[in-house]
Structure formats: structure tokens, C-alpha cells
Design an enzyme around this catalytic site. Structure first.
Site, PDB file in Angstrom:
ATOM      1  N   TYR A 114     -71.835   8.965  11.940  1.00 11.36           N
ATOM      2  CA  TYR A 114     -72.039   9.154  13.663  1.00 11.36           C
ATOM      3  C   TYR A 114     -72.020   7.968  14.811  1.00 11.36           C
ATOM      4  O   TYR A 114     -70.670   7.377  14.995  1.00 11.36           O
ATOM      5  CB  TYR A 114     -73.317   9.812  13.874  1.00 11.36           C
ATOM      6  CG  TYR A 114     -73.857  10.967  13.967  1.00 11.36           C
ATOM      7  CD1 TYR A 114     -73.107  12.177  13.866  1.00 11.36           C
ATOM      8  CD2 TYR A 114     -74.661  11.696  12.475  1.00 11.36           C
ATOM      9  CE1 TYR A 114     -73.395  13.661  13.770  1.00 11.36           C
ATOM     10  CE2 TYR A 114     -74.914  12.482  11.786  1.00 11.36           C
ATOM     11  CZ  TYR A 114     -74.171  13.590  12.832  1.00 11.36           C
ATOM     12  OH  TYR A 114     -74.101  15.218  12.007  1.00 11.36           O
ATOM     13  N   PRO A 127     -72.073  18.849  20.385  1.00 10.73           N
ATOM     14  CA  PRO A 127     -71.647  20.157  20.470  1.00 10.73           C
ATOM     15  C   PRO A 127     -72.065  20.051  21.580  1.00 10.73           C
ATOM     16  O   PRO A 127     -73.074  19.959  22.192  1.00 10.73           O
ATOM     17  CB  PRO A 127     -72.878  20.927  19.611  1.00 10.73           C
ATOM     18  CG  PRO A 127     -73.453  20.098  18.717  1.00 10.73           C
ATOM     19  CD  PRO A 127     -73.104  18.607  19.136  1.00 10.73           C
ATOM     20  N   HIS A 349     -75.187  13.854  18.813  1.00  4.78           N
ATOM     21  CA  HIS A 349     -75.704  14.470  17.642  1.00  4.78           C
ATOM     22  C   HIS A 349     -76.214  13.763  16.332  1.00  4.78           C
ATOM     23  O   HIS A 349     -76.887  13.906  15.613  1.00  4.78           O
ATOM     24  CB  HIS A 349     -74.771  14.691  16.848  1.00  4.78           C
ATOM     25  CG  HIS A 349     -74.247  16.578  15.902  1.00  4.78           C
ATOM     26  ND1 HIS A 349     -75.012  16.647  15.106  1.00  4.78           N
ATOM     27  CD2 HIS A 349     -73.712  16.870  15.567  1.00  4.78           C
ATOM     28  CE1 HIS A 349     -75.082  17.849  14.593  1.00  4.78           C
ATOM     29  NE2 HIS A 349     -73.803  17.677  14.271  1.00  4.78           N
ATOM     30  N   SER A 430     -78.642  46.018   5.854  1.00  5.53           N
ATOM     31  CA  SER A 430     -78.954  47.221   4.816  1.00  5.53           C
ATOM     32  C   SER A 430     -77.871  46.741   3.435  1.00  5.53           C
ATOM     33  O   SER A 430     -77.823  49.055   3.179  1.00  5.53           O
ATOM     34  CB  SER A 430     -78.828  48.379   5.873  1.00  5.53           C
ATOM     35  OG  SER A 430     -77.715  48.197   6.532  1.00  5.53           O
ATOM     36  N   LYS A 432     -76.751  45.628   1.370  1.00  6.55           N
ATOM     37  CA  LYS A 432     -77.335  44.693   0.454  1.00  6.55           C
ATOM     38  C   LYS A 432     -76.483  42.880   0.427  1.00  6.55           C
ATOM     39  O   LYS A 432     -75.733  42.313  -0.649  1.00  6.55           O
ATOM     40  CB  LYS A 432     -77.673  45.326  -0.561  1.00  6.55           C
ATOM     41  CG  LYS A 432     -78.256  45.573  -0.759  1.00  6.55           C
ATOM     42  CD  LYS A 432     -80.247  45.706  -0.960  1.00  6.55           C
ATOM     43  CE  LYS A 432     -81.189  46.422  -0.882  1.00  6.55           C
ATOM     44  NZ  LYS A 432     -81.642  46.681   0.157  1.00  6.55           N
ATOM     45  N   SER A 434     -75.397  38.953   1.658  1.00  8.58           N
ATOM     46  CA  SER A 434     -75.982  38.116   2.610  1.00  8.58           C
ATOM     47  C   SER A 434     -75.483  37.715   4.276  1.00  8.58           C
ATOM     48  O   SER A 434     -73.926  37.630   3.988  1.00  8.58           O
ATOM     49  CB  SER A 434     -76.227  36.918   1.664  1.00  8.58           C
ATOM     50  OG  SER A 434     -75.152  35.423   2.531  1.00  8.58           O
ATOM     51  N   THR A 471     -77.292  17.323   6.579  1.00 12.98           N
ATOM     52  CA  THR A 471     -76.861  18.184   5.685  1.00 12.98           C
ATOM     53  C   THR A 471     -75.837  18.152   5.044  1.00 12.98           C
ATOM     54  O   THR A 471     -75.959  17.091   4.673  1.00 12.98           O
ATOM     55  CB  THR A 471     -75.355  18.319   7.484  1.00 12.98           C
ATOM     56  OG1 THR A 471     -75.392  17.486   7.026  1.00 12.98           O
ATOM     57  CG2 THR A 471     -76.422  19.168   8.134  1.00 12.98           C
ATOM     58  N   SER A 560     -70.027  26.627  11.463  1.00 10.80           N
ATOM     59  CA  SER A 560     -71.649  26.372  11.076  1.00 10.80           C
ATOM     60  C   SER A 560     -72.288  27.401  11.716  1.00 10.80           C
ATOM     61  O   SER A 560     -71.870  28.101  12.805  1.00 10.80           O
ATOM     62  CB  SER A 560     -72.086  25.339  12.213  1.00 10.80           C
ATOM     63  OG  SER A 560     -73.571  24.953  11.885  1.00 10.80           O
ATOM     64  N   GLN A 561     -73.423  28.333  11.426  1.00 13.27           N
ATOM     65  CA  GLN A 561     -74.411  29.197  11.592  1.00 13.27           C
ATOM     66  C   GLN A 561     -75.381  28.123  12.438  1.00 13.27           C
ATOM     67  O   GLN A 561     -75.748  27.560  11.219  1.00 13.27           O
ATOM     68  CB  GLN A 561     -74.616  29.632  10.350  1.00 13.27           C
ATOM     69  CG  GLN A 561     -76.445  30.909  10.643  1.00 13.27           C
ATOM     70  CD  GLN A 561     -76.318  31.622  10.301  1.00 13.27           C
ATOM     71  OE1 GLN A 561     -77.833  32.364  10.313  1.00 13.27           O
ATOM     72  NE2 GLN A 561     -76.087  31.762   9.010  1.00 13.27           N
TER      73      GLN A 561
HETATM   74  N1  COA Z   1     -79.519  41.985   0.973  1.00 14.87           N
HETATM   75  C1  COA Z   1     -80.601  42.017   1.755  1.00 14.87           C
HETATM   76  N2  COA Z   1     -80.675  40.457   2.472  1.00 14.87           N
HETATM   77  C2  COA Z   1     -80.291  39.840   2.472  1.00 14.87           C
HETATM   78  C3  COA Z   1     -79.414  39.354   0.687  1.00 14.87           C
HETATM   79  C4  COA Z   1     -78.696  40.082   0.557  1.00 14.87           C
HETATM   80  N3  COA Z   1     -77.861  40.138  -0.393  1.00 14.87           N
HETATM   81  N4  COA Z   1     -78.887  37.875   1.083  1.00 14.87           N
HETATM   82  C5  COA Z   1     -79.489  37.481   2.395  1.00 14.87           C
HETATM   83  N5  COA Z   1     -80.181  38.385   3.293  1.00 14.87           N
HETATM   84  C6  COA Z   1     -80.921  38.034   4.191  1.00 14.87           C
HETATM   85  C7  COA Z   1     -81.675  36.678   4.044  1.00 14.87           C
HETATM   86  O1  COA Z   1     -83.750  37.164   3.388  1.00 14.87           O
HETATM   87  C8  COA Z   1     -82.301  36.654   5.060  1.00 14.87           C
HETATM   88  O2  COA Z   1     -83.409  37.405   5.828  1.00 14.87           O
HETATM   89  P1  COA Z   1     -83.667  37.037   6.811  1.00 14.87           P
HETATM   90  O3  COA Z   1     -83.497  37.267   8.545  1.00 14.87           O
HETATM   91  O4  COA Z   1     -84.918  37.987   7.201  1.00 14.87           O
HETATM   92  O5  COA Z   1     -84.701  35.769   6.879  1.00 14.87           O
HETATM   93  C9  COA Z   1     -80.852  37.266   6.485  1.00 14.87           C
HETATM   94  O6  COA Z   1     -80.626  37.475   4.983  1.00 14.87           O
HETATM   95  C10 COA Z   1     -80.061  35.831   6.266  1.00 14.87           C
HETATM   96  O7  COA Z   1     -79.808  35.214   5.123  1.00 14.87           O
HETATM   97  P2  COA Z   1     -78.023  34.559   4.639  1.00 14.87           P
HETATM   98  O8  COA Z   1     -77.433  35.155   6.085  1.00 14.87           O
HETATM   99  O9  COA Z   1     -77.959  34.941   3.189  1.00 14.87           O
HETATM  100  O10 COA Z   1     -78.757  33.251   5.005  1.00 14.87           O
HETATM  101  P3  COA Z   1     -79.231  32.226   6.198  1.00 14.87           P
HETATM  102  O11 COA Z   1     -79.667  32.827   7.298  1.00 14.87           O
HETATM  103  O12 COA Z   1     -80.145  31.267   5.216  1.00 14.87           O
HETATM  104  O13 COA Z   1     -77.969  31.506   5.969  1.00 14.87           O
HETATM  105  C11 COA Z   1     -77.038  28.773   5.467  1.00 14.87           C
HETATM  106  C12 COA Z   1     -77.480  30.336   5.465  1.00 14.87           C
HETATM  107  C13 COA Z   1     -76.452  28.453   5.226  1.00 14.87           C
HETATM  108  C14 COA Z   1     -76.416  29.020   6.954  1.00 14.87           C
HETATM  109  C15 COA Z   1     -78.159  28.224   6.467  1.00 14.87           C
HETATM  110  O14 COA Z   1     -79.913  28.177   4.910  1.00 14.87           O
HETATM  111  C16 COA Z   1     -78.561  27.498   6.797  1.00 14.87           C
HETATM  112  O15 COA Z   1     -78.109  26.073   6.314  1.00 14.87           O
HETATM  113  N6  COA Z   1     -78.724  26.396   8.268  1.00 14.87           N
HETATM  114  C17 COA Z   1     -78.469  25.538   9.270  1.00 14.87           C
HETATM  115  C18 COA Z   1     -77.168  25.255   9.592  1.00 14.87           C
HETATM  116  C19 COA Z   1     -76.870  24.034  10.137  1.00 14.87           C
HETATM  117  O16 COA Z   1     -77.712  23.312  10.080  1.00 14.87           O
HETATM  118  N7  COA Z   1     -76.262  23.960  11.058  1.00 14.87           N
HETATM  119  C20 COA Z   1     -76.075  23.574  12.278  1.00 14.87           C
HETATM  120  C21 COA Z   1     -75.329  22.468  12.438  1.00 14.87           C
HETATM  121  S1  COA Z   1     -75.175  21.939  13.810  1.00 14.87           S
END
Ligand code: COA
Length: 632
Positions: A114, A127, A349, A430, A432, A434, A471, A560-561
């Protein structure tokens, strides 16, 4: 002991009632209090330095889809050499650094990512966040909503001040809450070679900055005894500001869109004048900035295109003929309230990632949607104070230059906001999968469909399970994701194999995400090895000059999420001139996307990429359902 439980509001009240400059004892006492800020914080683990061999092995794997055979052979040799030559010494030095710091990376990162970044922060770093369109019209509606929004942030600030903010967790893991405390009362300050960033919370600022028609005002949002102003009282103050800013002022705010070195030079000239210095300090020290935008001619009816235009208003202000001068892009938090329901924010940021910003926004939106007025009127309110600037010819010329530069930067931005509505994360859970990994694989498929090749992809992973964590990079382009993208549209590959490729790609993505959030990623470790070499006056290892490294850092997909419980969407510019920025908000039954690109790149088009993402998601769902049904 009694002293330690005295709340922050009480301290501020004491300070105000006696109007004293804090004496030594008092400030020691406040420091003691702030040291109590984080209860879970002290128990958070320190960011580890991963084993050298592990990182080099993962690095080798991550570059495989991007290199041809010859390049890969060369890179394998470079890696082996690094592993036995400079690597071990650099690793040892890095481990020593890690023993001395609570987080061996965070300070380096703040400067590297930064403060030493010298392009304009607009589009390239700050952002924007577009909030769901609100149901208000006209100036009265705009100011009333702005008043409620301001009141909502003050309500959130109360949680911070009283340490009542709910500690966040990822699964069972507590997360570092430090970033939440960096968002308010803070500002980036330009320098000629490097910038600085300051947090003024310990000075207990009681004012916000309101920008209207390029005029700047300081508005005290607390009355006597630190009682916050009621929504109605803030509304009345905003009315005063609005009526005192009918004619546009010179666009002093546009200077913050300049490249950082240029802005640093202008800033140095500006602060030579006492009045300017006072006004700038007032902006920097204020709790946050509110931009009251005037009507933007291009944002007309409620069409899909309007959403993209409104997001541009948050990301860059739409140019000097619109609202880019009605901003202070150095401020960590600037809320943007436009006409006819358009609202959102832009944030600087340096000190925080998107998720803490969304936590604040979710709180404020919930506050705005609750219809009751919680706050009793305060007494002793002060009139808003106009922040004056003395602008000589040189500064006025600088403003004209900044307008041209901002316009060419902004004209180049190609931004598409969309909402994918066929399914969201509940469906993915649902079956399975992620949700995040599935979406990332869909991004790989979309890119492959458009360009017939894979690309280096950056996804942000949070390191907040470590103290002061920021990050890590998830390298979403993997060998399995590449195999899946090649197989998906190949009619020779049977569907059963396609679903196997898909499952494997999603699983591998989930595994590397887990590694990244556990401090076992690749990028930050390699960066640490490079920076420790520089810090010790050593030669930069060949590993960092290799084609593989350059290709790996050219992120044609920068993703990014950033999830919110509302239909809010964050957006940012691409990090490669021929690439895309993709931010997404997975909700229960929909996924919001903000896709950005640059018009000057003949290869990219945000609309095409958006369509390809939607199509990939649908095709992958179809494939998944085919096997779900046949399994039943
Ligand atoms: N079957 C069923 N459910 C599952 C699954 C599977 N195989 N894998 C994951 N899930 C569920 C998780 O338990 C979670 O449930 P919840 O909503 O009840 O908590 C949900 O699905 C979401 O999980 P997933 O999509 O795998 O990942 P996440 O939402 O934890 O996101 C990252 C992953 C890497 C994006 C997150 O850990 C992260 O680091 N986010 C921050 C990013 C960031 O800083 N961005 C900003 C930059 S400015």
C-alpha cells in the site's frame, strides 16, 4: 482495577467536561484501557513461517499450468538451486524476524502493498462498495437517509469504543479484530516517495467531514457529554451544509486521485499555508467522510446498466464532470450518499480488508432498516464549520491537471455488476461442494472458454486467525482446475469423467484455501524471503527474476469473495492491464458479481466475462444435477 473498567464514553466525557489536554497520567490510563481492547486478541497465534521445502514444492506445483515444458524444466532447476543455495540462509533470517515480531509480515505488507504503491489509489487500490438501492427520492430523502446512515456508523462506533463488538470466528477459530479498529478516525497521508497512514482514535475526534458540491465541512456529531446527535439533528445540520454549497467549489478533492508522488508534491505545497494545513488535518482526523453527491445525468432509469454506473460512482466518482472531486480518496472510510437511492462507499485499503468494512455496513444497513429513532436529541450542538482552502495559481493548475488524469483513468474503466440468480451457496452446500471453491472453478472455466488458456489467478484468503493477520494468496489456477476446464467442453470426454474432474478441482481448491488461511500458503512466504534478502543488502535471488515468477504474478484474474447478508457488492479495478478484477458476494440463493477490466485492453470485456461466468455456473450446476439425480 476499577480504572480499567471505566468505559470510553466516560473518558471522552471527562476530557470534554474539563476541557483539559490529557496529562501524562491520563494518557497512560487511556493506553492501559486500549490495551484491554482485545480479549481474545492476546491468545491469537503468531503467523508462522512455513517450511522452505514445502513452499518451494507448492510453488512448483502452482506454476505448472502456466508454463510450457521447456520453461518448467528451467524453473525446476532455478527452484532446486534456490533450495540449496540462498534459500536456507534467507529462511533462517526470516525465522529470526518472526521471533521478534508479533506478525513478521503485517508491517512489511502495509508498506509493500500500500504505502509504497505510487499509482493513483483510485481504481488501482481503493475498493468501492455499492449498497442495495434505497427507497428515497429528492434532496430531502437523500439528506434524511444520509443522517440515518451517519447515525448508524456512530452507533457502530459505540460498539467499538465500548469493546462490545461481537468477536468474529471462522468456524471455531477466533479471528483477529484489529482491522475493525483501523477503519474509523484514520487516513492515508501522501508523501513524495512513500505515504504514511495514521489512526487518530486516541485523540477522540468528535467530528465527521461532509463534502457537498466539492465544499468541505466539519460536522460535530456529538453534543455535550459525548451524547450523539439524533438523526433529526444530523439531518438539520446536513440541510445547512447543502444550502451553503449550492455553487460548486474548486475540486480540491480531485487531488487525491493523482499518482501518489505527484499528490505528495502538491500536498507539501498545500500545507505550507496555515489555513490549508488546519483544514487538511480536520479531514484526516475526522471519524469518516460523507460525500453528498448531486445528480449524475448518466444514471437514469432503473436498468441493469444503472447498477454498473452506480458502482462506478462508488469506485471512482465517475470523473471530474461528475463527483470525483466530491471525494477524499485518502480517507479510510468515505460514505457516498447520492440522489434517488444510490449509496455505498469507497475505502482506502492500507489498514483493512473488505470483510471488516462489510461488518460495519451490515450493521449500518440493519440500523437504517429498523424504523425506530433510538437516540434522544443532544444538547450543545455546534454549527457545521466550513473548511477553507487558500488555493494559489499553482494549486489551481494542479487541480486542472488532476482532473485530466482522473478522467483518463476513469474513462478506461469497464465495469459490470450482475446478480446470478439461478442458485446460491445453499444449493452448493446441499450437493456437498464448497461454495467458494465451486465459484472459483467456474471463474477458471469462464476464462478458459474465452481465451482457450489458463491464467495466473489471485484469490484473497484471510490470515485473520493470526494476530494482526492480513491476507494470503490462493492460487486458483491449479492442474486439476485446468484439466477440468479442458474436459468440460470436450465432447469426447464422458460426463462421468467431467464430474470427476470437477469434484477434484473443487476439492483441490478447498485444500489450498485451507492451507492459505492456516498460514501455509506460498506467496507471502516467498515475498518474505525476497524482502529479508533486500533488508540484509543481499542479491535478489534468481527465483524472483525467473519467467515463471513473472507469469505467476501477472494476475489476469484478480478475485475476492466479500460476502454480505445484503445485496451489497464490492468492486475494484483489475491488477493486470489485460486482466479482470472479479469480486463476488455469495448469498443463500444468488451470487453477486462485480467484474472490471480496462477499455484500453483489446482482449478484455467485462460484459463478456460476466456472461461467461454466469454460463459456466449454470453448466456446472447442470453437470452436478445430472449425477445427483442418477445417484438417487
Ligand atoms: N459441503 C457442504 N458445505 C460446505 C462444504 C462442503 N463440501 N464446504 C464448505 N461448506 C460450507 C462451509 O461450512 C460454510 O458454511 P457456513 O456458511 O455455514 O459457514 C460455507 O459452505 C462457505 O464455505 P466456503 O465457500 O468453502 O468458504 P468460505 O466462505 O469460508 O470462504 C475464503 C473461503 C478463502 C474466501 C475465506 O476463508 C476468506 O479468507 N475470506 C476472506 C477473503 C478476503 O479477505 N477478501 C477481501 C479482500 S479485500
Amino acid at each position: 482495577m476499577l480504572k480499567l473498567i471505566l468505559p470510553q464514553t466516560a473518558i471522552r466525557a471527562v476530557k470534554q467536561i474539563f476541557a483539559v489536554k490529557m496529562d501524562k497520567n491520563f494518557s497512560t490510563y487511556c493506553r492501559l484501557l486500549s490495551s484491554q481492547k482485545f480479549t481474545v486478541q492476546d491468545s491469537l497465534p503468531h503467523l508462522p513461517v512455513p517450511p522452505l521445502e514445502q513452499t518451494l514444492h507448492k510453488y512448483h506445483q502452482s506454476v505448472q499450468p502456466l508454463l510450457d515444458e521447456e520453461e518448467l524444466e528451467h524453473t525446476s532447476k532455478v527452484i532446486s538451486k534456490f533450495k540449496t543455495k540462498q534459500g536456507p540462509l534467507l529462511q533462517k533470517l526470516l525465522e529470526e524476524r518472526a521471533k521478534k515480531h508479533e506478525n513478521w509480515l503485517s508491517d512489511w505488507w502495509k508498506h509493500h502493498a500500500y504505502l509504497n504503491f505510487r499509482s493513483s489509489v483510485v481504481v488501482n487500490s481503493n475498493p468501492g462498495v455499492l449498497l442495495p438501492r434505497q427507497n428515497y427520492e429528492g434532496v430531502e430523502g437523500q439528506l434524511k437517509f444520509a443522517a440515518k446512515f451517519i447515525s448508524g456508523i456512530i452507533d457502530y462506533k459505540f460498539l467499538l469504543d465500548e469493546k462490545k463488538l461481537h468477536p468474529e470466528k471462522s468456524g471455531m477459530q477466533p479471528l483477529c479484530m484489529a482491522q475493525h479498529y483501523n477503519i474509523l478516525s484514520s487516513c492515508r497521508i501522501p508523501g513524495i516517495k512513500s505515504d504514511s497512514w495514521h489512526n487518530f482514535s486516541e485523540d477522540y475526534p468528535s467530528h465527521i467531514t461532509v463534502i457537498s458540491n466539492n465544499h468541505f465541512f466539519s460536522l460535530n456529531v456529538y453534543g455535550k457529554k459525548w451524547r450523539p446527535l439524533s438523526v433529526e439533528q444530523i439531518y438539520q445540520q446536513l440541510k445547512v451544509i447543502y444550502s451553503k454549497s449550492e455553487e460548486p467549489a474548486p475540486q480540491i478533492g480531485i487531488l487525491t486521485t493523482e499518482s501518489r508522488n505527484e499528490w505528495g508534491k502538491i500536498y507539501k505545497k498545500l500545507i505550507k499555508d496555515k489555513q490549508n494545513r488546519g483544514s487538511l488535518e480536520s479531514i484526516q482526523q475526522s471519524i469518516f467522510v460523507v460525500c453528498l453527491d448531486r445528480l449524475i445525468p448518466s444514471v437514469a432509469a432503473d436498468t441493469k446498466q444503472t447498477k454498473s454506473l452506480m458502482a462506478g460512482q462508488m469506485l471512482h466518482g465517475s470523473g471530474s464532470n461528475s463527483c470525483s472531486g466530491n471525494r477524499w480518496f485518502d480517507k479510510t472510510l468515505q460514505v457516498i450518499i447520492g440522489p434517488d437511492g444510490m449509496c455505498g462507499l469507497n475505502y482506502e485499503h492500507t489498514s483493512a480488508e473488505g470483510p471488516p468494512i462489510i461488518t460495519l455496513l451490515d450493521h449500518v444497513l440493519t440500523y437504517c432498516y429498523a424504523n425506530e429513532e433510538k437516540i434522544l436529541p443532544a444538547v450543545g450542538i455546534q454549527e457545521p464549520v466550513r473548511l477553507k482552502f487558500n488555493l494559489g495559481t499553482k494549486i489551481l493548475e494542479a487541480i486542472e491537471n488532476a482532473k485530466k488524469n482522473a478522467d483518463s483513468l476513469i474513462d478506461d474503466v469497464d465495469l459490470t455488476i450482475s446478480q446470478y440468480t439461478l442458485f446460491g451457496k445453499e444449493f452448493l452446500k446441499s450437493v456437498k461442494f464448497s461454495p467458494d471453491a465451486f465459484i472459483q472453478v467456474a471463474l477458471q472455466l469462464a476464462y478458459y472458454r474465452l481465451y482457450k488458456e489458463p491464467c495466473a489467478t489471485y484469490e484473497s484468503a484471510s490470515l485473520r486467525r493470526f494476530k494482526y493477520g492480513r491476507t494470503e494468496t490462493i492460487r486458483s489456477c491449479t492442474v486439476p482446475s485446468y484439466l477440468f476446464t479442458c474436459a468440460m467442453d470436450d465432447s469426447r470426454v464422458p460426463a462421468i469423467e467431467k464430474i470427476q474432474f470437477l469434484r477434484q478441482a473443487v476439492q483441490v481448491h478447498k485444500n489450498i484455501s485451507n492451507d492459505a488461511i492456516s498460514g501455509q500458503g506460498i506467496d507471502r512466504h516467498l515475498l518474505g524471503l525476497k524482502l529479508i534478502a533486500i533488508e540484509n543488502g543481499m542479491d535478489i535471488p534468481k527465483l524472483f527474476m525467473d519467467t515463471a515468477y513473472t507469469k505467476n504474478m501477472h494476475h489476469k484474474l484478480s478475485t475476492s469473495q466479500v460476502s454480505s447478508k445484503y445485496e451489497s457488492i464490492m468492486c475494484y479495478g483489475p491488477t493486470a492491464p489485460d486482466g479482470y478484477g472479479v469480486c463476488y458476494n455469495p448469498q443463500s440463493s444468488a451470487i453477486g458479481f462485480a467484474v472490471s477490466a480496462l477499455d484500453t485492453s483489446p482482449e478484455t470485456c467485462s460484459k463478456k466475462m460476466t456472461a461467461a461466468i454466469h454460463q459456466s455456473l449454470s453448466d456446472m450446476q447442470k453437470l452436478t444435477l445430472e449425477f445427483q439425480v442418477s445417484k438417487l
